[in-house]
Design an enzyme around this catalytic site. Sequence first.
Site, PDB file in Angstrom:
ATOM      1  N   HIS A   1      -6.270   7.783  -4.207  1.00  0.00           N
ATOM      2  CA  HIS A   1      -6.695   6.990  -5.365  1.00  0.00           C
ATOM      3  C   HIS A   1      -7.790   5.999  -4.961  1.00  0.00           C
ATOM      4  O   HIS A   1      -8.800   5.856  -5.655  1.00  0.00           O
ATOM      5  CB  HIS A   1      -5.505   6.201  -5.925  1.00  0.00           C
ATOM      6  CG  HIS A   1      -4.460   7.038  -6.592  1.00  0.00           C
ATOM      7  ND1 HIS A   1      -4.755   8.050  -7.472  1.00  0.00           N
ATOM      8  CD2 HIS A   1      -3.098   6.991  -6.514  1.00  0.00           C
ATOM      9  CE1 HIS A   1      -3.625   8.582  -7.915  1.00  0.00           C
ATOM     10  NE2 HIS A   1      -2.607   7.962  -7.343  1.00  0.00           N
TER      11      HIS A   1
ATOM     12  N   HIS B   1      -1.270   9.287  -0.320  1.00  0.00           N
ATOM     13  CA  HIS B   1      -1.396   9.391  -1.779  1.00  0.00           C
ATOM     14  C   HIS B   1      -2.250   8.250  -2.336  1.00  0.00           C
ATOM     15  O   HIS B   1      -3.210   8.483  -3.085  1.00  0.00           O
ATOM     16  CB  HIS B   1      -0.002   9.359  -2.401  1.00  0.00           C
ATOM     17  CG  HIS B   1       0.001   9.481  -3.899  1.00  0.00           C
ATOM     18  ND1 HIS B   1       0.173  10.679  -4.545  1.00  0.00           N
ATOM     19  CD2 HIS B   1      -0.158   8.541  -4.873  1.00  0.00           C
ATOM     20  CE1 HIS B   1       0.120  10.481  -5.855  1.00  0.00           C
ATOM     21  NE2 HIS B   1      -0.081   9.182  -6.078  1.00  0.00           N
ATOM     22  N   GLU B   2      -1.894   7.036  -1.960  1.00  0.00           N
ATOM     23  CA  GLU B   2      -2.628   5.877  -2.484  1.00  0.00           C
ATOM     24  C   GLU B   2      -4.052   5.812  -1.932  1.00  0.00           C
ATOM     25  O   GLU B   2      -4.972   5.359  -2.613  1.00  0.00           O
ATOM     26  CB  GLU B   2      -1.877   4.582  -2.160  1.00  0.00           C
ATOM     27  CG  GLU B   2      -0.472   4.516  -2.737  1.00  0.00           C
ATOM     28  CD  GLU B   2      -0.434   4.697  -4.248  1.00  0.00           C
ATOM     29  OE1 GLU B   2      -1.440   4.397  -4.923  1.00  0.00           O
ATOM     30  OE2 GLU B   2       0.596   5.163  -4.767  1.00  0.00           O
TER      31      GLU B   2
END
Length: 389
Positions: free
Chosen positions: A47, A43-44
Amino acid sequence: MGFGQGPEDILTDTLSYLFGTHGLLIGTILPFLIVLTVVVFVHEMGHYLVGRWCGIGVKAFSIGFGPELFGFNDRSGTRWKLSAIPLGGYVKFAGDESVASSPVAATENMSAEERAVAFHTQPVWKRAATVFAGPAFNILLTVAIFSVFFALYGRMVADPMVAEVRPGGPAAVAGFQPGDRFISVDGDKVETFADVQRHVSARAGDSLKFVVERNGQEVNLTATPELAEQKDALGNTVKIAVIGVVNNQELGNFRRITYNPIESVGQAVRESGFIIARTGQFFSRFFAGREDKCQLGGPVKIATMAGQAASQGVDWLIQLTAMLSIGIGLLNLFPLPPLDGGHLIFYAVEAVIRRPVKPAVQEIFFRMGFLLVLGFMGFVVFNDLFACR
């Protein structure tokens, strides 16, 4: 531990507890942390990668919260670190210092170099793309895992045939008969028995229209699925909607379908689409009071499932990772601050009104959203510990 035990006995008991068959640490917590860490990292990383592609500076990439355990700085100045509380993670972009993604210092006090890479100075589409990338990468992880599994193992399917009708069930009341072949459910064509189950399992209490083939003719039937308790693949008791029909090997023609790498990706996308649609159906019905609250689980339930999956083998743990990843991705898209979906709502408003939403207004909504998210987390933890045991 009994009275009079020596240090060696205490050590033996402790090791037995930690590493035994039912050890809490190795059996449950460790698999949970492994799965969660993978999902959070992906997920990170979404980003991070899209943010860097958009020219945004990154100050820190952390797995976990709280005090740093260890880390290092890369050549671009990003601090990569592992933090003490392994229940999440974050990417800290340049100039992104507050919960509302507004700068601490006024833009005019920043140097030209700082303004060029600050998150809040970027065009709205870059900020939106960076925020959306986290959930998107979670969904892509699920597609990637499903693709590998379909390529390696294929899929077991069965023809949509009725071998048995449970007496007194919705199907019996509707007039289903052994030998019926499902053609469509609520207007959607079905090709396998699993397709029928997908349409029925999330529609308890809904009147569904079925078209079946019987003796060469099409027959229209209407049935209302009802909730029934069943055991899932890990042995947990779950409630799903059924109409009371059974398939078998003789009529179902059970078989394994194999896929080449390209076909496996297509099947993975299709499977992920089913999960996304099912999740949307569940929450719409849940907020309308039409779903069992015990179907929602929090960290305790997820940790328990991770332990159960790990006991079945690595394949099961990887599949759980896929399911958790898409779940977290979809949850983060909810239009609530401080979730990613809340940020995207602000960016959508900004794109329409051609100016950022005032920080004071953002702050109010972030506080409200934080309380709602906290309340939701409290609800699912209460389910885990007390209401749904």
